[in-house]
Design a protein around this motif. Structure first.
Motif, PDB file in Angstrom:
ATOM      1  N   TYR A  20       1.734  -2.680   6.625  1.00  0.00           N
ATOM      2  CA  TYR A  20       0.337  -3.093   6.479  1.00  0.00           C
ATOM      3  C   TYR A  20      -0.550  -1.868   6.270  1.00  0.00           C
ATOM      4  O   TYR A  20      -1.429  -1.872   5.400  1.00  0.00           O
ATOM      5  N   CYS A  21      -0.304  -0.828   7.035  1.00  0.00           N
ATOM      6  CA  CYS A  21      -1.094   0.402   6.897  1.00  0.00           C
ATOM      7  C   CYS A  21      -0.931   1.010   5.506  1.00  0.00           C
ATOM      8  O   CYS A  21      -1.918   1.440   4.897  1.00  0.00           O
ATOM      9  N   LYS A  22       0.288   1.048   5.006  1.00  0.00           N
ATOM     10  CA  LYS A  22       0.532   1.605   3.678  1.00  0.00           C
ATOM     11  C   LYS A  22      -0.184   0.810   2.601  1.00  0.00           C
ATOM     12  O   LYS A  22      -0.817   1.369   1.715  1.00  0.00           O
ATOM     13  N   ILE A  50      11.240 -15.307  12.216  1.00  0.00           N
ATOM     14  CA  ILE A  50      10.628 -15.512  10.904  1.00  0.00           C
ATOM     15  C   ILE A  50      10.462 -14.167  10.205  1.00  0.00           C
ATOM     16  O   ILE A  50      10.824 -14.013   9.036  1.00  0.00           O
ATOM     17  N   PHE A  51       9.927 -13.184  10.916  1.00  0.00           N
ATOM     18  CA  PHE A  51       9.704 -11.866  10.318  1.00  0.00           C
ATOM     19  C   PHE A  51      11.012 -11.150  10.013  1.00  0.00           C
ATOM     20  O   PHE A  51      11.081 -10.355   9.079  1.00  0.00           O
ATOM     21  N   ASN A  56       9.504  -6.456   3.228  1.00  0.00           N
ATOM     22  CA  ASN A  56       8.310  -5.728   3.660  1.00  0.00           C
ATOM     23  C   ASN A  56       7.042  -6.339   3.067  1.00  0.00           C
ATOM     24  O   ASN A  56       6.044  -6.504   3.759  1.00  0.00           O
ATOM     25  N   ASN A  57       7.079  -6.662   1.780  1.00  0.00           N
ATOM     26  CA  ASN A  57       5.908  -7.265   1.133  1.00  0.00           C
ATOM     27  C   ASN A  57       5.583  -8.637   1.707  1.00  0.00           C
ATOM     28  O   ASN A  57       4.415  -8.977   1.879  1.00  0.00           O
ATOM     29  N   GLU A  58       6.601  -9.413   2.002  1.00  0.00           N
ATOM     30  CA  GLU A  58       6.371 -10.735   2.593  1.00  0.00           C
ATOM     31  C   GLU A  58       5.752 -10.617   3.978  1.00  0.00           C
ATOM     32  O   GLU A  58       4.893 -11.424   4.345  1.00  0.00           O
ATOM     33  N   MET A  59       6.162  -9.609   4.735  1.00  0.00           N
ATOM     34  CA  MET A  59       5.566  -9.384   6.057  1.00  0.00           C
ATOM     35  C   MET A  59       4.075  -9.116   5.935  1.00  0.00           C
ATOM     36  O   MET A  59       3.271  -9.701   6.668  1.00  0.00           O
ATOM     37  N   ILE A  63       0.894 -11.409   7.339  1.00  0.00           N
ATOM     38  CA  ILE A  63      -0.166 -10.889   8.223  1.00  0.00           C
ATOM     39  C   ILE A  63      -1.532 -11.057   7.574  1.00  0.00           C
ATOM     40  O   ILE A  63      -2.507 -11.423   8.239  1.00  0.00           O
ATOM     41  N   GLU A  64      -1.633 -10.802   6.287  1.00  0.00           N
ATOM     42  CA  GLU A  64      -2.901 -11.004   5.585  1.00  0.00           C
ATOM     43  C   GLU A  64      -3.369 -12.441   5.700  1.00  0.00           C
ATOM     44  O   GLU A  64      -4.547 -12.716   5.959  1.00  0.00           O
ATOM     45  N   GLN A  65      -2.438 -13.370   5.531  1.00  0.00           N
ATOM     46  CA  GLN A  65      -2.768 -14.797   5.649  1.00  0.00           C
ATOM     47  C   GLN A  65      -3.169 -15.130   7.083  1.00  0.00           C
ATOM     48  O   GLN A  65      -4.147 -15.849   7.311  1.00  0.00           O
TER      49      GLN A  65
END
Length: 70
Positions: A20-22, A50-51, A56-59, A63-65
């Motif tokens: 997320y930070c990246k 689930i995670f 990585n992109n799906e994670m 989180i964005e959602q």
């Protein structure tokens, strides 16, 4: 919770934080501020299975959602 499951959950929390930070070009402190507001890491801890199956992109998208719905 078994030690193996706990370690896996902690690792997933780390991955979510780093990815997320990246993507959002923020540092860990900024992420932790978001976590205080939205409980992101608690969300990951509640459903690590689930995670565990996400890229990585799906994670990051998850989180964005999650943040946008909170």
């Amino acid at each position: 919770m078994s030690e193996k499951r706990l370690n896996n959950t902690i690792f997933l929390m780390y991955l979510v934080t780093e990815n997320y930070c990246k993507k959002h070009h923020i540092d860990t402190d900024d992420f932790l501020k978001l976590d205080e507001e939205y409980g992101i890491l608690n969300y990951v801890a509640e459903c690590p299975d689930i995670f565990d199956s996400m890229t990585n992109n799906e994670m990051v998208k998850e989180i964005e959602q999650y943040v946008s719905q909170s």
